[in-house]
Design a protein around this motif. Structure first.
Motif, PDB file in Angstrom:
ATOM      1  N   LEU A 165      -9.020   3.422  -3.669  1.00 53.66           N
ATOM      2  CA  LEU A 165      -8.664   2.983  -2.233  1.00 53.66           C
ATOM      3  C   LEU A 165     -10.019   1.694  -2.738  1.00 53.66           C
ATOM      4  O   LEU A 165      -9.527   0.134  -2.008  1.00 53.66           O
ATOM      5  CB  LEU A 165      -9.368   3.959  -1.186  1.00 53.66           C
ATOM      6  N   ASP A 194       1.149  -1.093   0.358  1.00 52.50           N
ATOM      7  CA  ASP A 194       0.047   0.121   0.192  1.00 52.50           C
ATOM      8  C   ASP A 194       0.466   1.549   0.185  1.00 52.50           C
ATOM      9  O   ASP A 194       0.983   2.313  -0.388  1.00 52.50           O
ATOM     10  CB  ASP A 194      -1.122  -0.007   1.012  1.00 52.50           C
ATOM     11  N   CYS A 204      -5.577   9.684 -10.076  1.00 53.20           N
ATOM     12  CA  CYS A 204      -6.564   9.047  -8.626  1.00 53.20           C
ATOM     13  C   CYS A 204      -7.495   8.074 -10.321  1.00 53.20           C
ATOM     14  O   CYS A 204      -8.306   6.991 -10.129  1.00 53.20           O
ATOM     15  CB  CYS A 204      -7.165   9.852  -8.096  1.00 53.20           C
ATOM     16  N   GLU A 223      -8.418  -1.208  -4.872  1.00 55.70           N
ATOM     17  CA  GLU A 223      -7.187  -1.928  -4.333  1.00 55.70           C
ATOM     18  C   GLU A 223      -7.916  -2.617  -3.284  1.00 55.70           C
ATOM     19  O   GLU A 223      -7.110  -3.607  -3.152  1.00 55.70           O
ATOM     20  CB  GLU A 223      -6.407  -0.236  -3.668  1.00 55.70           C
TER      21      GLU A 223
END
Length: 444
Positions: free
Chosen positions: A178, A71, A101, A181
């Motif tokens: 996020l 991460d 992003c 991920e």
């Protein structure tokens, strides 16, 4: 596996991820691949090289298995790629981070999908990496095609123009990254019999994300259009007030005109030709001062029969007057329609006028000349302004270039992106004798 082989695999794996990310940036920004863009890509190689070195050190020292280090590495990749976008596109860091992003969200989704394919259709271990990377590139090509088809770049760049909520947009896109991920980490724990369902869920999530971004952009565009319509109504009211003022001036001038005629008749009868000539000159000057300019301006504005175009011009003319910029407007024939979306044309017109006003204010006698001509199936816009000779005009179309320093030069880049969608549009710029001229021609 030797240390060199491990480092090479880690580097190639990260490199493929960066290639997918770079490929996704073009439809995200609504750009086409050009030599100017492609020659800046090698600088991006520093990011996978640093990331591979970090991952290799982590595997050797900590024997892998620590999720936190993955991460941390992903976060640094996000920052490095954002800095690259800032350098290559000339964006602010906030806009660059938003772009990365969005790209990283799609890139991680593609990597997760390729890994799902690898788990669904396992191959011999000798080809596992080639199969994984090849599947990722194939899925990337399909995603890029779809993004171009739905004109995602048009909506996304439109969303980034909302400067007042830019960091809110960045936070949203970072949260989406996020989430993606997290899906990538969860995949390793999915049972094979649920892998197809997981892949469908992932595809649905990406579709919802893209649809959500498009929805936000449309909402922002609708809000901006409503504001423009309110401005149109306000400017129309001002225009009507000017017409009423002209009518009052005409009535007043008609009264004075009768008195002047009586005086001139007496001078003519007494043979005072010189005095008569001076009186006529004063009458002509008085007419131009009191009515001539207003009537001419009213006529030019009256030829603008597209409310949105009339509104933007009236607002810019008012801004020029407030800033002490002399302006000359010529609309020789009625402007009834244009060969592109009217709001895109308004944006282009606003960008050109803003640049002209900014450049004019740097000179001793600021002025701007606007010519709108619609004739023979063509609509020509020409904006002229004085130029102080600073900077290189030949570089003005390069994204990020500005004599004001970094972070500027965004307007003309947006101007170019808009016009790329219209094959009927051609634009040019020229300069001579300290005068800068920008032209936009639309034809059928």
């Amino acid at each position: 596996m030797s240390g060199l082989e491990l480092f090479l695999i880690l580097f190639l794996d990260t490199l493929v991820g960066h290639i997918i990310l770079a490929a996704c940036l073009f439809p995200i920004l609504g750009e086409r691949i050009t030599w100017e863009r492609a020659r800046k890509l090698p600088v991006l190689l520093f990011s996978p090289l640093i990331a591979a070195t970090f991952n290799y050190t982590t595997v050797h020292i900590l024997n892998g298995g620590i999720l936190a280090f993955y991460d941390i590495c992903s976060f640094f990749i996000l920052i490095m790629c954002s800095l690259w976008v800032r350098w290559s596109r000339g964006y602010s860091f906030g806009r660059s981070l938003a772009v990365i992003c969005m790209g990283a969200t799609i890139q991680v989704a593609i990597s997760t999908s390729s890994l799902a394919l690898d788990l669904l259709f396992p191959l011999n271990s000798e080809f596992i990496y080639a199969w994984f990377w090849g599947a990722g590139i194939l899925i990337c090509a399909c995603v890029v095609f779809v993004l171009y088809k739905v004109h995602f770049g048009t909506y996304f760049t439109l969303l980034l123009e909302d400067e007042s909520h830019l960091w809110r947009t960045v936070s949203l896109l970072f949260a989406l990254e996020l989430i993606m991920e997290a899906f990538f980490h969860l995949e390793s724990g999915i049972q094979p019999e649920y892998m197809i369902l997981f892949s469908i869920l992932l595809a649905a999530l990406v579709t919802l994300m893209v649809s959500f971004i498009i929805h936000l952009a449309k909402q922002f565009d609708a809000t901006r259009k409503m504001e423009a319509q309110r401005n149109t109504i306000a400017q129309q009211q001002l225009y009507e007030q000017d017409l009423e003022e002209i009518r009052r001036e005409v009535r007043s001038f008609r009264h004075d005109y009768k008195n002047l005629l009586s005086g001139m008749a007496q001078q003519a009868g007494e043979g005072e030709l010189e005095a008569l000539r001076k009186t006529l000159e004063e009458l002509d000057v008085g007419f131009d001062r009191r009515l001539g300019e207003k009537i001419q301006f009213s006529t030019q504005i009256g030829n603008l029969q597209i409310p949105q175009v009339r509104s933007i011009l009236l607002s810019k003319l008012a801004a020029m007057r407030d800033q002490g910029i002399s302006c000359r407007l010529e609309v020789l024939y009625p402007l009834t329609q244009i060969e592109m979306d009217v709001w895109d044309y308004v944006r282009c017109l606003g960008i050109l006028l803003d640049n002209a006003m900014e450049a004019a204010l740097e000179t001793k006698k600021p002025w701007v000349e606007i010519l709108l001509l619609q004739q023979g199936g063509y609509t020509r816009l020409r904006v002229s302004n004085p130029w102080n000779g600073q900077g290189d005009p030949a570089k003005m179309w390069q994204e990020g270039y500005s004599t004001k320093g970094s972070g500027r030069g965004i307007g003309l880049a947006a101007y170019q992106r808009i016009l790329r969608n219209y094959g009927c549009a051609s634009y040019s710029s020229s300069w001579a004798d300290q005068v800068f001229i920008q032209e936009l021609i639309l034809g059928k």
